[in-house]
Design an enzyme around this catalytic site. Structure first.
Site, PDB file in Angstrom:
ATOM      1  N   LEU A 174       4.597 -15.686  -6.569  1.00  0.00           N
ATOM      2  CA  LEU A 174       4.564 -16.520  -5.362  1.00  0.00           C
ATOM      3  C   LEU A 174       5.477 -15.996  -4.258  1.00  0.00           C
ATOM      4  CD1 LEU A 174       4.474 -20.102  -6.933  1.00  0.00           C
ATOM      5  CD2 LEU A 174       2.556 -18.596  -6.352  1.00  0.00           C
ATOM      6  N   THR A 178       4.589 -13.731  -2.070  1.00  0.00           N
ATOM      7  CA  THR A 178       3.723 -13.689  -0.888  1.00  0.00           C
ATOM      8  C   THR A 178       2.486 -14.558  -1.068  1.00  0.00           C
ATOM      9  OG1 THR A 178       2.576 -11.705  -1.710  1.00  0.00           O
ATOM     10  CG2 THR A 178       4.450 -11.355  -0.249  1.00  0.00           C
ATOM     11  N   ALA A 196      -1.563  -7.643  -7.695  1.00  0.00           N
ATOM     12  CA  ALA A 196      -0.157  -7.890  -7.376  1.00  0.00           C
ATOM     13  C   ALA A 196       0.469  -6.657  -6.733  1.00  0.00           C
ATOM     14  CB  ALA A 196       0.607  -8.272  -8.640  1.00  0.00           C
ATOM     15  N   TYR A 243       3.351   2.411   1.769  1.00  0.00           N
ATOM     16  CA  TYR A 243       2.384   1.491   1.147  1.00  0.00           C
ATOM     17  C   TYR A 243       1.162   2.251   0.643  1.00  0.00           C
ATOM     18  CZ  TYR A 243      -1.641  -1.630   0.941  1.00  0.00           C
ATOM     19  OH  TYR A 243      -2.788  -2.270   0.535  1.00  0.00           O
ATOM     20  N   ASP A 282      -2.939   4.958  14.942  1.00  0.00           N
ATOM     21  CA  ASP A 282      -4.164   4.171  14.871  1.00  0.00           C
ATOM     22  C   ASP A 282      -5.381   5.054  15.111  1.00  0.00           C
ATOM     23  OD1 ASP A 282      -3.523   1.630  14.142  1.00  0.00           O
ATOM     24  OD2 ASP A 282      -3.591   0.755  16.149  1.00  0.00           O
TER      25      ASP A 282
END
Length: 349
Positions: free
Chosen positions: A33, A35, A70, A137, A278
């Protein structure tokens, strides 16, 4: 069949858990919990509060497989705190694979990401395109993909990594509620709700039809269906990698205009400078998912995706307002006197 869903209190994990239950499966959600939200765990699922590193205390031979969501997923945060991402996303998955091996659970579907590709070399992006993540990430997700591939080759794991592009829409009670929010559609809907003054359009001079970035949006319900198909498609000793997208792209301005039409609200926009890194266009080829999983996305209309997200956003707004009102009433003068916090009637002297 019984399945463990790690991160099942999140947006995508919650939708997949709900879809598994609808298909008649037994579901346990493991989530700390940090996020996710307890309210996102669907009714009927067992809930265990804990990190993915705690999977060993949940898994046993009664489970038919694991669906692994997760992970920390904020690109900017991963740049500022890469160690947090390596410890959780990679270290946590290593602990999960160890627990699965010990328990004899030999099927895994992993929530991967288009961020593993980095800057695309061609469009649409295929699974054979180079992987060169531009953030910690994306790098952690790619490292997990490599880890799963090794586990499959060495220990016979039947596994699939599903690389998402832009997930959007809502499925029942499952919708986007990230904090902070970084995804375009819910951000534009916040403007329509009056929670935000305007939406920033980062760059309007890209080589696209209207000058704004083009992205591939996939409905969360279509995404959930792909996970169930992947559970049936995985083969022992093989690590299957599939891109998931709707195969076409929508520009930032198309999204903003669609939100205006669907909601009936004005959405002021502010043109800002391009953000570094981007790409102009990010669109997936889902040919592998169609061929190997038999997957066919059915909710590819942008207006329908936005409408589902808008319905969820309004429900959540009403719930938040009601909760705020209850909170205010619980701390009103009468409640204060009842709980001894405020001045009560004067006693006679």
């Amino acid at each position: 069949m019984k399945y463990l869903v790690t991160g099942g209190a999140g947006y995508v994990g919650g939708a997949v858990a709900a879809r598994l239950l609808e298909a008649g499966h037994e579901v346990t959600v493991l989530d700390d919990l940090s996020t996710g939200f307890r309210a996102s765990v669907p009714d009927g699922a067992a809930f265990v509060e804990g990190r993915v590193q705690d999977a060993a205390r949940v898994l046993d031979g009664s489970y038919g497989g694991v669906l692994h969501f997760a992970a920390f997923s904020q690109v900017g945060e991963s740049v500022a705190h890469p160690e947090k991402y390596w410890e959780n996303n990679v270290g946590g998955t290593m602990a999960l694979l160890d627990a699965m091996r010990s328990a004899g659970v030999r099927r895994l579907v992993f929530s991967s990401t288009a961020a593993t590709y980095g800057e695309p070399v061609s469009t649409p992006i295929t699974e054979t395109d180079p992987t060169a993540p531009t953030s910690p990430y994306g790098a952690t997700k790619l490292a997990v993909d490599h880890m799963i591939g090794g586990e499959a080759a060495a220990h016979g794991l039947a596994a699939a990594s599903l690389r998402y592009f832009n997930v959007a829409g809502a499925y029942g009670d499952q919708g986007e509620r990230h904090d902070p929010e970084s995804h375009l559609i819910p951000l534009v809907l916040q403007v329509a709700l009056g929670r935000r003054a305007s939406i920033s359009v980062y760059g309007d001079d890209y080589p696209t039809p209207d000058g704004t970035c083009v992205r591939d949006y996939i409905h969360v319900a279509d995404l959930a269906e792909a996970h169930l198909l992947a559970l049936d498609a995985v083969v022992p000793g093989e690590h299957l990698i599939c891109n998931l997208g709707n195969g076409s792209g929508f520009s930032v301005r198309e999204v903003v205009e669609t939100v205006r039409r669907v909601t009936g609200h004005p959405v002021p926009e502010v043109t800002a400078a391009r953000r570094p890194g981007d790409p102009a266009v990010l669109v997936a080829s889902s040919k592998t998912a169609r061929e190997r999983l038999g997957w066919r996305p059915t909710r590819t209309d942008l207006a329908g995706i936005v409408r589902d997200a808008w319905d969820f956003a309004r429900r959540r707004e009403a719930e938040d307002r009601a909760a705020e009102n209850r909170e205010a009433q619980s701390h009103g003068p009468e409640a204060d006197r009842a709980e001894g916090r405020g001045p009560g009637p004067r006693e006679g002297r």
